[in-house]
Design an enzyme around this catalytic site. Structure first.
Site, mmCIF file in Angstrom:
data_model
loop_
_atom_site.group_PDB
_atom_site.id
_atom_site.type_symbol
_atom_site.label_atom_id
_atom_site.label_comp_id
_atom_site.label_asym_id
_atom_site.label_seq_id
_atom_site.Cartn_x
_atom_site.Cartn_y
_atom_site.Cartn_z
ATOM 1 N N HIS B 409 65.576 31.407 47.456
ATOM 2 C CA HIS B 409 64.679 32.418 48.014
ATOM 3 C C HIS B 409 65.217 33.803 47.692
ATOM 4 C CE1 HIS B 409 62.700 34.656 51.540
ATOM 5 N NE2 HIS B 409 61.790 34.409 50.651
ATOM 6 N N HIS B 410 64.370 34.621 47.100
ATOM 7 C CA HIS B 410 64.709 36.014 46.785
ATOM 8 C C HIS B 410 63.729 36.934 47.492
ATOM 9 C CE1 HIS B 410 66.713 34.951 42.632
ATOM 10 N NE2 HIS B 410 67.501 34.685 43.660
ATOM 11 N N GLU B 411 64.053 37.314 48.716
ATOM 12 C CA GLU B 411 63.259 38.361 49.355
ATOM 13 C C GLU B 411 63.827 39.692 48.892
ATOM 14 O OE1 GLU B 411 60.433 38.576 51.222
ATOM 15 O OE2 GLU B 411 60.788 40.689 50.832
ATOM 16 N N HIS B 479 55.602 35.635 46.222
ATOM 17 C CA HIS B 479 54.867 36.135 47.387
ATOM 18 C C HIS B 479 54.803 37.654 47.331
ATOM 19 C CE1 HIS B 479 54.804 32.444 50.160
ATOM 20 N NE2 HIS B 479 55.049 32.039 48.926
ATOM 21 N N GLU B 504 51.332 30.875 57.177
ATOM 22 C CA GLU B 504 52.233 31.523 58.123
ATOM 23 C C GLU B 504 51.480 32.256 59.225
ATOM 24 O OE1 GLU B 504 54.480 34.150 55.617
ATOM 25 O OE2 GLU B 504 52.876 35.615 55.454
#
Lengths: 699, 699
Positions: B409-411, B479, B504
């Site tokens: 995950h790369h936010e 996203h 979500e």
């Protein structure tokens, strides 16, 4: 780094009222207070006279203000005397000796806290704002910093126009009252985003009627925009002007945060301004553990060929719509005027190898130069795509065999965002091909398009590039980056920057002889400059084709610049063929070191003359450089810096009696004399001239 | 890719006047002309009735205008009938069958050239602007595109508000005249930069009084900003509205340049809108040579835990001023509510291994989550720095041993500039730790601060990330990136995007049952969505702590979403413990494929219902999904898609008779029936319900 510390910390709780400290010698007196509105103010006296009268301090952000309503909650003072050893520089050891005053301010409604930290040295002072974690907002959208410098008279100013995007200007020598006229005399620079009003840049120099010199700049610019100065020409005041982004915000800050140091180097002896290490002292120690790979160097390069008016180009082709990464450069029609080609680069490698020059810079080696529509496209250059006529594997092996280092060139066309995306690949490509150093460039308007060359994001970008380069053990010489503020102490792989009007302008309007007599007082206080000295063919009409530029220098003076413009990376900028025409003079460039164990400034006056002696870091040899402005001068070189009783032979590279930058620039002589610590040499300098001396112990 | 082409090219020189072509079937008629002012215009008829009346085309740039003064210089037409094989998708082969019309326009004073290229398919049309190299300016600072879509009546519209930064809205079902009221009903989204006026986003759906459906979107968005639509609610017209950067420029173009295709998918059968591959057909073929590493997958993840109201966090600590890279996370006080910890992730890996789920996503594994002040700092996250309670080497080895893939995950907190700087390191770190897929996120306001989420620079950034990922053989689920326009054909490692209001939101206000009945007609025409189906515990009050959200769905419907929301990467979003409570229903999620050889849309009406059957790409199994809106419905499932004479066993996962999304969402039944191509199944769907059917050949 060796450190000697004598520190006494005193915490004093105060109800109110002025606090003062002095420099270790007592010559500089600093007073700090808050006024009736709770505005922090400070003043500076020098040798018993007021230099900076009560001046306001403060920051303004969208979220809250740190400009007034303060009371002095407590103060801390400490005296520090320590020294440190730079990886390279003018001195092998630097003394860091100051008294420090931290004024802890508090405000109510809303609650705010701010610390003002001052360090007063014998050669000046620095102060910064320290914002601790607050009960109120801990993120600030900073709109401005209101740091005043209120002077008391119509002092002389040596400065360049305020600009968010370039500092490649000649300096004005003017006064507060003369500044508007001086600024109006500048033609708008093509890359410039000139600010309105009477705004100037730092580093700048001020000289009072009493003969006190003040260099104004900042130290340790990191996470913050560069500071310009708005000048009130009637009241002789200056106020900080932070470079905003194009949306009008100066900085986004997360607390705790310390601003850069605002610095004043102060002395009534101009030589002290040149000798000062104050800006470096206010930077953080070296952040790189193993610095063994950082190696000062000299280099030649495929570069000046593109300035001599012979139509040679960085570009491989004349098709200005070619697109790097999309165009097939192996099929594009070459223009035949592309000097970054294999055969030509081999000649530079041969020349470097034959003359003990460490490196060869090659500009125009990579795809993208056809199209200079910077800002108007999101990809300009590829940093791992050599042009088809630049045989990189061959040149890599050839250079290695000859013991020469190729120096990489990364022109970004100011697309810092795209450079960031390519950075790891570019640096890995360098290491894969045996490159250890890179010259970066940011010509044009910045992408991200919200940014200026010196806005906060670009300051961060510059630091990111340096840190990333260090990860790959790569040294950097950056052009068109935010001007230096001593960060090379923390990141000594940042060997040099351009960040001023450099030698290239000798082919674009010229640099008058005075230019290199003011740069060491101003620009160089931030860090070394890649000025590109060593121009032997100073009259560009030599190349024909309508070129008429005459460099503002004699040949001998170009040798002196290696001393007066110290840098751990020095170019010998001229063409090998020109050096081969003057091999005896070129010998000095071959000999001169780029790293020093000691430096002695012997004579200095801004815009007029500089004489400096330096001791080689790796031998007992000394070197002396002397330059003058457009007027002839007799430099008085006092050799008392030599150890008593030791005998030396001095080889003097000097202007011939009839030399003159404009009419007879290549008239030089070389002579040898014996010198010792009692020698007082009267050395003739021609108009625009100079002298360079190598001083070697007699065995 | 196999290709069959039947192409006839005709170059015709014309003096003037209208040109027309039809779709292969003849149902769609396109006419193109220039008006008296030389403005290009076009119109579209469908089945003998005018659908789009004369509508203007043109581009405006600072340098010149491409909006009027044109004459038709020549036209080229060609008919193409070919097919291609996607790496993954709803069909193993896609037919690409169209008639093409290229209208070559010329203008004088100043000279300009522009080609309009139209492709008319049986299920709609696309057109784009092609700007060849000009005699005039070849760089354009584009201010706008004036593409009109003039409709003829007060049609029904299914759309979301225009926004430069987010598309996470519920859809309005309204009309031209009702649009202002519909748009006013939206509360301002916290991330939104809402545009003024009656602006909407694509993909959107329109329905005429005659029952003609039109999906409006764009294909192959690359090097250009996203297109919104300004709606004239009185004249029933729409005009393109390019997303500008924050300085007001829509795009910087270097010629030659082709814009994205503006697309209309047209049919009077709603099922054809769902089945259409028009947007993919208008994209370029796969640019990745070896696609063997691109593997559709299902995954579970440490994610929904943070939405269930139990105060679990992405952050390791509650110190919101912690700074990644500066804070010592090994010493920071943990908050004890951080599910991305080694023990918990091991449980997910165990669960995935036990149930044949391919991957485990872990959000909150890396430094930076403490501080969500995005836009207000230039470094938010580190992508190679696991939190101290996330033992990456251990988990890497544990997952490998269990045959499960960890998903990265790369936010970025919308700091695209910083992500670009870290990209190579982040991807190398993934490969070093056995990750093959990444979920990216851009929550917040964009850095570079000149940009919006869908401005040109960010469109380029998204493509750069996908290309760079492909270099490392990494699959991407992005996203908050610019919404998809079929680029997954060209870059099939771009498995899915969010780019809409996803699952979500069931914990943040809820998604009504109609929401997933409109997304396939709108958002999904650009490409697959990571909607995160599989929610079994739909009533969030189950978790206590004041949470009252009820998801707009029954449990059975969540299974159907795996068919109605096709994606090559599908999450099973709920907690393992909830799946363990309903193992018989979870069996469907274990069984359902994510890649298909054929798809048959059986029933469809926007916002109301969808029934679809799909054949597994790797077996002869079929799967059927049916969903309805808030009303109960009887789906009529016609099994004539099955091969004649073959017998199948259907396992039906259906709503119990008393199921209801609001009052009884977990009431489901599982039954088995025999089916063949003659079966017509009347299938009950509860309010907010659905049915999922696995159809397996009887041996």
């Amino acid at each position: 780094m060796r450190t000697f510390i004598t520190a006494i910390s005193i915490g004093v709780a105060l109800q109110a009222s002025a606090i003062g400290i002095t420099s270790p010698s007592g010559d500089i007196v600093l007073n700090v207070d808050v006024d009736a509105s709770g505005v922090p103010i400070y003043s500076v006296d020098y040798k018993g006279k007021n230099l900076v009268s009560d001046s306001r301090l403060g920051l303004t952000a969208d979220e809250t203000s740190f400009a007034d309503g303060f009371r002095i909650e407590s103060v801390d003072t400490v005296t520090v005397d320590r020294s440190w050893e730079p990886v390279w520089g003018e001195y092998s050891t630097v003394r860091d000796h100051f008294k420090e005053l931290a004024v802890n301010l508090k405000a109510d409604n809303p609650e705010r806290a701010l610390t003002l930290r001052f360090r007063v040295f014998d050669d000046g002072l620095g102060f910064r704002y320290e914002l601790p974690v607050q009960k109120g907002p801990n993120y600030l959208t900073l709109r401005g910093e209101n740091t005043q410098f209120n002077y008391t008279d119509d002092h002389k100013l040596y400065c360049i126009p305020g600009d968010y995007d370039t500092d490649e200007y000649l300096f004005s020598e003017t006064t507060f009252s003369g500044l508007p006229e001086a600024l109006n005399s500048y033609r708008r620079h093509s890359e410039a985003q000139r600010t309105g009003g009477n705004t100037i840049q730092t580093p700048m120099l001020l000289k009072t009627g009493d003969g006190v010199y003040v260099n104004m700049h900042e130290a340790a610019l990191d996470g913050y925009p560069a500071m310009l100065l708005d000048v009130d020409t009637e009241n002789y005041d200056m106020t900080s002007h932070l470079v905003p982004d194009r949306l009008g915000v100066s900085a986004y800050l997360q607390l705790p945060f310390n601003t850069p140091w605002r610095t004043l180097i102060i002395s009534d002896d101009a030589r002290d301004i040149l000798a000062s290490q104050l800006v470096l002292n206010l930077n953080e120690p070296c952040a790189i553990e193993d610095t063994s790979w950082i190696k000062p160097m000299k280099f030649v390069g495929v570069w000046w060929e593109m300035f001599t008016g012979n139509q040679k180009t960085w570009a491989y082709s004349d098709d200005h719509l070619a697109r790097p990464g999309e165009t097939d450069y192996t099929k594009l029609t070459p223009n035949g005027r592309h000097p970054a080609n294999t055969d030509n680069v081999k000649k530079y490698i041969d020349f470097a190898a034959e003359n003990g020059i460490d490196g060869v810079l090659v500009e125009g080696w990579n795809e993208g130069w056809e199209d200079w529509a910077s800002y108007r496209k999101n990809r300009q250059f590829l940093f791992d795509a050599p042009y088809p006529d630049f045989d990189l594997p061959l040149l890599r092996d050839y250079a290695k065999e000859k013991g020469v280092k190729l120096i990489m060139h990364h022109e970004t066309a100011a697309n810092a965002a795209d450079y960031a995306l390519q950075l790891d690949r570019a640096f890995q490509f360098m290491k894969d091909n045996n490159y250890d150093a890179v010259k970066t460039g940011y010509v044009g308007a910045i992408i991200p398009r919200s940014e200026h060359h010196t806005s906060q994001w670009m300051v961060d970008h510059a630091r990111d590039v340096i840190e990333r380069a260090a990860d790959y053990q790569i040294m950097v010489d950056s052009h068109e980056a935010p001007r230096p503020t001593g960060l090379c102490r923390t990141y000594p792989n940042w060997l040099a920057q351009e960040s001023a009007r450099g030698g290239e302008f000798e082919s674009m309007g010229g640099n008058p002889p005075s230019h290199t007599c003011i740069l060491p007082f101003t620009r160089l206080k931030g860090g070394p400059m890649d000025y590109t000295p060593g121009l032997f063919q100073t009259d560009l009409s030599y190349y024909g084709e309508g070129k008429t530029d005459k460099a503002g220098t004699t040949l001998a003076r170009q040798l002196a610049l290696y001393l007066t413009m110290p840098s751990p990376i020095q170019m010998a900028c001229d063409l090998p063929e020109n050096y081969n025409r003057f091999p005896d003079a070129f010998q000095f460039i071959k000999d001169v070191p780029v790293d020093w164990s000691d430096s002695k400034y012997l004579e200095a006056e801004p815009n007029k003359y500089i004489t400096v002696a330096r001791r080689d870091k790796h031998s007992d040899d000394w070197y002396v450089g002397a330059i003058t402005d457009g007027n002839a001068r007799t430099a008085l070189i006092d050799f008392s810096f030599l150890p008593k009783g030791e005998k030396y032979e001095a080889t003097i590279y000097e202007d011939a009696p009839d030399a003159n930058w404009e009419t007879n620039p290549q008239a030089y002589r070389i002579r040898k004399v014996k010198v010792d610590s009692r020698t007082r040499l009267k050395q003739h300098l021609a108009p625009g001239g100079g002298a360079a001396i190598r001083v070697v112990p007699l065995k």
